[in-house]
Motif scaffolding. Structure first.
Motif, short mmCIF file in Angstrom:
data_model
loop_
_atom_site.label_atom_id
_atom_site.label_comp_id
_atom_site.label_asym_id
_atom_site.label_seq_id
_atom_site.Cartn_x
_atom_site.Cartn_y
_atom_site.Cartn_z
N ARG A 328 0.83 -1.20 0.00
CA ARG A 328 0.00 0.00 0.00
C ARG A 328 0.87 1.26 0.00
O ARG A 328 0.65 2.18 -0.78
CB ARG A 328 -0.94 -0.01 1.21
N THR A 329 1.87 1.28 0.87
CA THR A 329 2.74 2.46 0.94
C THR A 329 3.45 2.68 -0.41
O THR A 329 3.56 3.80 -0.89
CB THR A 329 3.79 2.29 2.06
N LEU A 330 3.89 1.58 -1.00
CA LEU A 330 4.58 1.67 -2.29
C LEU A 330 3.65 2.26 -3.35
O LEU A 330 4.04 3.14 -4.13
CB LEU A 330 5.05 0.27 -2.70
N GLU A 331 2.41 1.79 -3.34
CA GLU A 331 1.46 2.30 -4.32
C GLU A 331 1.22 3.79 -4.12
O GLU A 331 1.12 4.55 -5.08
CB GLU A 331 0.13 1.53 -4.26
N GLU A 332 1.11 4.19 -2.85
CA GLU A 332 0.91 5.61 -2.55
C GLU A 332 2.05 6.45 -3.10
O GLU A 332 1.84 7.48 -3.72
CB GLU A 332 0.86 5.82 -1.03
N VAL A 333 3.28 5.98 -2.85
CA VAL A 333 4.45 6.73 -3.32
C VAL A 333 4.43 6.83 -4.84
O VAL A 333 4.67 7.89 -5.41
CB VAL A 333 5.76 6.05 -2.85
N ARG A 334 4.11 5.72 -5.48
CA ARG A 334 4.08 5.73 -6.94
C ARG A 334 3.02 6.68 -7.47
O ARG A 334 3.24 7.38 -8.45
CB ARG A 334 3.79 4.31 -7.46
N ARG A 335 1.86 6.68 -6.77
CA ARG A 335 0.78 7.56 -7.23
C ARG A 335 1.22 9.01 -7.11
O ARG A 335 1.04 9.81 -8.01
CB ARG A 335 -0.48 7.30 -6.40
N LYS A 336 1.83 9.34 -5.97
CA LYS A 336 2.28 10.73 -5.77
C LYS A 336 3.31 11.12 -6.82
O LYS A 336 3.29 12.23 -7.34
CB LYS A 336 2.89 10.88 -4.38
N GLU A 337 4.21 10.19 -7.12
CA GLU A 337 5.24 10.48 -8.13
C GLU A 337 4.61 10.74 -9.48
O GLU A 337 5.04 11.63 -10.22
CB GLU A 337 6.21 9.31 -8.25
N ALA A 338 3.59 9.95 -9.79
CA ALA A 338 2.93 10.10 -11.10
C ALA A 338 2.21 11.44 -11.19
O ALA A 338 2.12 12.04 -12.25
CB ALA A 338 1.96 8.95 -11.32
N GLU A 339 1.68 11.90 -10.02
CA GLU A 339 0.94 13.17 -10.02
C GLU A 339 1.86 14.38 -10.09
O GLU A 339 1.47 15.43 -10.55
CB GLU A 339 0.10 13.29 -8.74
N LYS A 340 3.10 14.18 -9.58
CA LYS A 340 4.03 15.30 -9.50
C LYS A 340 4.29 15.87 -10.89
O LYS A 340 4.62 15.14 -11.80
CB LYS A 340 5.36 14.83 -8.90
N PRO A 341 4.13 17.20 -11.04
CA PRO A 341 4.44 17.77 -12.35
C PRO A 341 5.94 17.74 -12.60
O PRO A 341 6.72 17.98 -11.69
CB PRO A 341 3.94 19.22 -12.23
N ARG A 342 6.32 17.40 -13.80
CA ARG A 342 7.74 17.29 -14.11
C ARG A 342 8.29 18.59 -14.64
O ARG A 342 7.63 19.30 -15.32
CB ARG A 342 7.96 16.19 -15.16
#
Ligand SMILES: Nc1nc2c(ncn2[C@@H]2O[C@H](COP(=O)(O)OP(=O)(O)OP(=O)(O)O)[C@@H](O)[C@H]2O)c(=O)[nH]1
Ligand SMILES: [Mg+2]
Length: 342
Positions: A328-342
């Motif tokens: 779950r924590t890993l998925e959260e981190v991945r989701r946040k990374e995906a949302e982060k504007p590059r």
């Protein structure tokens, strides 16, 4: 033997020389030039593989060379090209030129291939020099030399989650219970001398990878214990699981231990402190009602706003919940990374 840093010399093949030859055949007087071109030298490639976890091959084979191209032949026959050389490296290998900072290549996925040294071109044969005014050319081109590359290969394991903690807290026991990894486990500090990777399957087809590294102690950054040299292998993780021994036998202060680990991580790479953290109290089977240390870790996790799990890596108690929590924590981190504007 686990090797995560090697210097290598890679040489591609030399090109074959062009050939000087004239056609000589029965009843064909004054046959023209027919020397073929030399074959190209072989290339040296590095190829990433998953079922390889060390650069140890290169410790014993630091110099590797591809085959030379064969010279051209009469009858306009081109020389055979030199065979390419394919060298296997583990996923996570970073390629640099010796003494240079810049990264030439970073192997992130199996199958990725890097052309490390290009073979020399074969030379032209005399047939290709013929013109209407120059009918008996004796010129040929020598094959071009191959390349020589001095490279530093460095392995930084690629894992989703890293296990950190003092020696003997049960990191290897944990990874051996939740994955197929089989590191050595024993009741003394510094059992683990090299990092290992495990793949944790959960919920059908989903999986994540976990890295187990040698234990850390106070002063690791100054070389105490095994030092911090293996911390490079958790630099690429997204989540750190802090494992804390809560058994009364350990006689340690869990909160202090946790802070010490954070300090060591910080001194190696401050960025490690920004990783998502999970706190895990291990060896709950040894508590026997004395839950003071467990309560301490639970309070610590609450203060740190970190997910908390109490487990016994030995009996398996609480491991299912822990794996779910890790995912779950890993998925959260991945989701946040995906949302982060590059
Ligand atoms: N009773 C009990 N013993 C445990 C538990 N987890 C690990 N151990 C024991 O603790 C000892 C150390 O375990 P390891 O897994 O080797 O510890 P480690 O953290 O990998 O240690 P290093 O590799 O030295 O850093 C072994 O004797 C394990 O059997 C647990 O939950 N309960
Ligand atoms: Mg270990």
């Amino acid at each position: 033997m686990f090797i995560d840093q090697v210097h290598v010399l890679l040489k591609s093949g030399k090109g074959g020389n062009g050939c000087v030859s004239f056609r000589r055949e029965y009843r064909v007087p004054k046959g023209g030039p027919d020397g073929g071109r030399g074959g190209d030298g072989g290339n040296v490639y590095l190829v990433a593989e998953t079922n390889l976890n060390s650069l140890s091959f290169f410790r014993f084979h630091p110099i590797n060379k591809a085959k030379n191209g064969r010279p051209g032949e009469g009858g306009r026959r081109q020389g055979k090209r030199g065979e390419h050389l394919y060298l296997r490296v583990p996923v996570g290998t970073i390629v640099r030129e010796t003494g240079q900072k810049a990264v030439l290549f970073d192997f992130l996925k199996p199958g990725e291939t890097y052309l490390a040294a290009k073979g020399g071109k074969g030379g032209r044969g005399n047939a290709s020099y013929a013109t209407s005014t120059h009918q008996t050319p004796r010129e040929f081109e020598p094959g071009r030399p191959g390349e020589e590359k001095e490279l530093l290969l460095e392995l930084k394991l690629i894992a989703d989650i890293g296990l950190v903690g003092f020696p003997n807290v049960g990191k290897s026991t944990l990874i051996s219970r939740i994955s197929a990894a089989r590191p050595v486990i024993a009741d003394y500090p510094f059992t683990t001398l090299v990092p290992s990777l495990g793949v944790v399957d959960y919920g059908g087809t989903a999986s994540f990878t976990v890295a187990d590294i040698p234990g850390l102690i106070e002063g690791a950054h100054a070389g105490h214990g095994l030092g911090t040299r293996f911390l490079q292998h958790i630099e690429r993780t997204k989540v750190l699981v802090h494992l804390i021994d809560v058994s009364p036998l350990s006689g340690r202060d869990p909160v202090k231990d946790y802070r010490v680990i954070l300090k060591e991580l910080e001194s190696f790479n401050p960025e490690l402190l920004s990783r998502a953290r999970i706190l895990v109290a291990n060896k709950t089977d040894l508590l026997g009602g004395a839950g003071e240390r467990l309560a301490k870790v639970r309070r610590l996790a609450r203060a740190e706003k970190a997910p908390f799990f109490a487990v016994s890596a030995l009996t398996g108690e609480g491991l299912k919940e822990l794996v779910t929590g890790m995912a779950r924590t890993l998925e959260e981190v991945r989701r946040k990374e995906a949302e982060k504007p590059r």
